[in-house]
Scaffold this motif. Structure first.
Motif, PDB file in Angstrom:
ATOM      1  N   GLU B 268       0.831  -1.211   0.000  1.00  0.00           N
ATOM      2  CA  GLU B 268       0.000   0.000   0.000  1.00  0.00           C
ATOM      3  C   GLU B 268       0.862   1.256   0.000  1.00  0.00           C
ATOM      4  OE1 GLU B 268      -4.350  -1.156   1.720  1.00  0.00           O
ATOM      5  OE2 GLU B 268      -2.851  -0.614   3.216  1.00  0.00           O
ATOM      6  N   ARG B 269       1.973   1.212   0.722  1.00  0.00           N
ATOM      7  CA  ARG B 269       2.878   2.372   0.685  1.00  0.00           C
ATOM      8  C   ARG B 269       3.488   2.514  -0.709  1.00  0.00           C
ATOM      9  NH1 ARG B 269       4.227   1.085   6.423  1.00  0.00           N
ATOM     10  NH2 ARG B 269       5.570  -0.538   5.599  1.00  0.00           N
ATOM     11  N   VAL B 272       1.260   4.233  -3.208  1.00  0.00           N
ATOM     12  CA  VAL B 272       1.177   5.701  -3.154  1.00  0.00           C
ATOM     13  C   VAL B 272       2.080   6.306  -4.233  1.00  0.00           C
ATOM     14  CG1 VAL B 272       1.668   7.749  -1.750  1.00  0.00           C
ATOM     15  CG2 VAL B 272       0.625   5.735  -0.688  1.00  0.00           C
ATOM     16  N   VAL B 273       3.256   5.731  -4.363  1.00  0.00           N
ATOM     17  CA  VAL B 273       4.231   6.232  -5.332  1.00  0.00           C
ATOM     18  C   VAL B 273       3.980   5.647  -6.724  1.00  0.00           C
ATOM     19  CG1 VAL B 273       6.682   6.006  -5.940  1.00  0.00           C
ATOM     20  CG2 VAL B 273       6.028   6.800  -3.666  1.00  0.00           C
ATOM     21  N   LYS B 275       1.259   4.795  -8.192  1.00  0.00           N
ATOM     22  CA  LYS B 275       0.011   5.192  -8.842  1.00  0.00           C
ATOM     23  C   LYS B 275       0.224   5.830 -10.201  1.00  0.00           C
ATOM     24  CE  LYS B 275      -2.451   6.781  -5.179  1.00  0.00           C
ATOM     25  NZ  LYS B 275      -3.151   7.878  -4.495  1.00  0.00           N
ATOM     26  N   GLU B 297       8.433   9.487 -10.725  1.00  0.00           N
ATOM     27  CA  GLU B 297       8.893  10.858 -10.494  1.00  0.00           C
ATOM     28  C   GLU B 297       8.543  11.346  -9.096  1.00  0.00           C
ATOM     29  OE1 GLU B 297       8.025  13.899 -13.221  1.00  0.00           O
ATOM     30  OE2 GLU B 297       9.074  12.943 -14.890  1.00  0.00           O
ATOM     31  N   SER B 298       7.458  10.824  -8.519  1.00  0.00           N
ATOM     32  CA  SER B 298       7.042  11.256  -7.180  1.00  0.00           C
ATOM     33  C   SER B 298       8.009  10.814  -6.101  1.00  0.00           C
ATOM     34  CB  SER B 298       5.687  10.665  -6.809  1.00  0.00           C
ATOM     35  OG  SER B 298       4.711  11.093  -7.660  1.00  0.00           O
ATOM     36  N   GLY B 299       8.595   9.636  -6.283  1.00  0.00           N
ATOM     37  CA  GLY B 299       9.476   9.152  -5.238  1.00  0.00           C
ATOM     38  C   GLY B 299       9.904   7.723  -5.492  1.00  0.00           C
ATOM     39  N   ASN B 300      10.739   7.220  -4.582  1.00  0.00           N
ATOM     40  CA  ASN B 300      11.279   5.875  -4.714  1.00  0.00           C
ATOM     41  C   ASN B 300      11.047   5.127  -3.424  1.00  0.00           C
ATOM     42  OD1 ASN B 300      13.326   8.125  -5.692  1.00  0.00           O
ATOM     43  ND2 ASN B 300      13.142   6.564  -7.262  1.00  0.00           N
ATOM     44  N   VAL B 301      10.293   4.033  -3.519  1.00  0.00           N
ATOM     45  CA  VAL B 301      10.032   3.222  -2.332  1.00  0.00           C
ATOM     46  C   VAL B 301      10.837   1.940  -2.421  1.00  0.00           C
ATOM     47  CG1 VAL B 301       8.295   1.923  -1.055  1.00  0.00           C
ATOM     48  CG2 VAL B 301       7.711   4.124  -2.044  1.00  0.00           C
TER      49      VAL B 301
END
Lengths: 369, 369
Positions: B268-269, B272-273, B275, B297-301
């Motif tokens: 689920e976390r 978020v990225v 999506k 581009e939003s982030g790296n999990v």
């Protein structure tokens, strides 16, 4: 900056300040949440230049500093960290913010923190304090009457005026006016501001402890208040508010006392049918009875409500939705309704007390009804 | 017709049948609710030709008869009659339906009742019975996998198949398959139907008594069931369902046992990225650990989840949303995941029991991830 903070503290604080993130902007700076670390404190702040919300939580600090993080995705992500005991937040040299929890991590691209606006919050000019439950009530009774129309921006806010130990709040759109009064706990003196309706909505969402006081502080065109460690700042509306007192008539032809819920139920049923005709309902007011009519292609409603009546018979039409709003806001078992004629304002007050007044202009009676 | 009925009974019955009112139609007949009075019974029915819902309540009958009333406005209006002890409903000669309550009344224009379709409901061919809670569970675990795509209409329904004393339900869209099994209470013999997903959704909304049985009756292309006096009828989907058993592989290269909520939280976390990139997450599966990656581009999990592992290392990508759906539906503390390679389906099962199986196709691994 480099810190460790509890996941629940972080998630809660981000959720609170996120309400001030700008949603309709081309300025990405205002879409960010600013993190500032000093001593053992992590302070989060967001602003859309109209309101600002700031929240401080305790943290273990390794390196002090600031960072600006994209607000929307950080808010969504933080919600999913609330069960983590420890969350480490660290700025990296490559312009990224690294968040580590358990054996996992996420990195977000930082925004330029130096461009984040300075929010002035050490206001000190005028103050007053009121119980949270009283503030909630007074806002709930007036804010829905604020205009949503850009043509008179001053009416998009509520007038808050303290005289002696009484706070009077007033909301006006083109067709109706709501005025509520409450005793306050203390004040530095007289106080008069116009607070944007949206800010009042956000403020009431912060109120969780009915019996505690909340203090309003204003200086120039800003207002600040603090609830449970959350600091809320809003820009005030500038200009002269309407001289609302002269709008309220004091002499009436017909006075009616009616059970609030029975009239409300009738008006809500009439509204089902009246919806397709601008919510127009006609009231025939006679000895002992108000008859509510709504006639449209969908159907014909004819409701009788028993009343105590004094004065002349009257036929008058209203936007049923606006009458329902008033009856919900009054909250007493019985209400008094004061009529003049079918083109003059109707005044609605609770049967007991003078804490609330609602004024509504009639609609023109359509020959069809 | 002319009757008196309790406001709460009426309101409740209208609310139930209103779910079958047609919303997207040019046929106003299907927007109506039909009232039929015979003896001491008022029967309400609505249908959109796919599903039909019928509910009978007791009434005091003065004149028997039928009427068809515009459904949407009648539903809205009835809600506001639930506190009335007595509601009188009467057809007038001018083609209106008059509803009287207290000293008030409303009139609606009647629709031509003779044009309302006949709903066949005395089905009697095949039956089976199951506990309401078991039906709820089996639907909840499969119906979300039904296709919403018109290109293969048969997949817009769930296969319900009874063999011996076991009901197997299957939902398939292009990318995943869910299969759930439950013991039933009784059956007239083998049973095999394809029930539209929408009908299953409405059926589960009627289920309020977990420990009571519910009986499915089918004949030709119709299915009927009765819950607490509400009769529900749905058209069945016709055609051959996919031979789903041959889609499910039985030999695997890598088997993983993992804590359901810890993997779900990580996915689920990552979602978020992920999506903004079609929910694509990559899983690296190694001795003792699944690493979940999402890079946009939003982030790296980068999430690590401890697992029990048997077989070969593997890198494989999925739609994170679909994996989350599976982990929510499984509902066990631990789940088993069975991998073949990064282009073959993954199978997910609860650690204990064989009551659930979820199959999901991998996504192509993007070089970026």
């Amino acid at each position: 900056m480099k810190i460790i903070v509890g996941g629940a503290d972080l998630s809660n604080a981000v959720m609170k300040v996120s309400k001030a993130i700008s949603v309709r902007t081309t300025n990405e700076i205002l879409e960010g949440i600013k993190l500032s670390v000093k001593g053992d404190n992590l302070t989060l702040i967001a602003t859309d230049m109209e309101i600002a919300i700031e929240k401080t939580v305790m943290c273990d600090t390794y390196v002090e500093g600031d960072a600006l993080i994209p607000g929307k995705i950080f808010t969504e992500f933080s919600k999913k960290l609330e069960n983590e005991d420890q969350v480490e937040i660290e700025t990296e040299e490559n312009g990224r913010i690294k968040i580590t929890y358990g054996s996992s991590e996420v990195k977000f691209a930082a925004l330029p923190v130096d461009e984040f606006p300075v929010v002035k919050k050490d206001l000190r000019d005028k103050t007053f304090s009121i119980l949270q439950k009283d503030l909630k009530e007074i806002v709930g009774r007036t804010v829905f009457c604020c205009s949503t129309n850009e043509s008179r921006p001053i009416l998009k806010g509520c007038l808050f005026e303290v005289t002696g130990d009484i706070l009077t709040a007033v909301g006006i759109d083109g067709v109706r006016l709501a005025m509520a009064k409450k005793k306050i706990k203390s004040a530095s003196g007289d106080f008069k501001v116009i607070i944007p309706a949206r800010a009042l909505g956000e403020i009431t969402r912060l109120l969780e402890k009915d019996e505690e006081e909340i203090t309003f502080v204003s200086e120039n065109n800003s207002l600040m208040l603090e609830v449970d460690g959350t600091v809320f700042i809003t820009r005030l509306l500038e200009g002269n508010y309407m001289n609302y007192k002269q709008l309220i008539p004091t002499e009436f032809v017909t006075t009616v006392r009616v059970g609030r819920t029975s009239l409300l139920n009738s008006l809500e049923r009439a509204l089902v049918v009246a919806k397709e005709n601008n919510n127009l309902v006609k009231l025939d007011i006679k000895e002992n009875c108000i008859t509510v009519f709504a006639n449209t292609e969908s159907g014909n409603v004819n409701e009788s409500v028993t009343v105590n009546f004094e004065g002349k018979d009257m036929s008058i039409a209203f936007n049923s939705k606006f009458l329902c709003d008033a009856l919900k806001a009054v909250g007493d078992e019985f209400v008094n309704m004061y009529f003049i004629n079918n083109i003059s304002p109707l005044i609605i007050k609770p049967y007991s007390g003078e804490e609330y007044l609602y004024l509504i202009l009639p609609m023109k009676i359509n020959s069809q009804v």
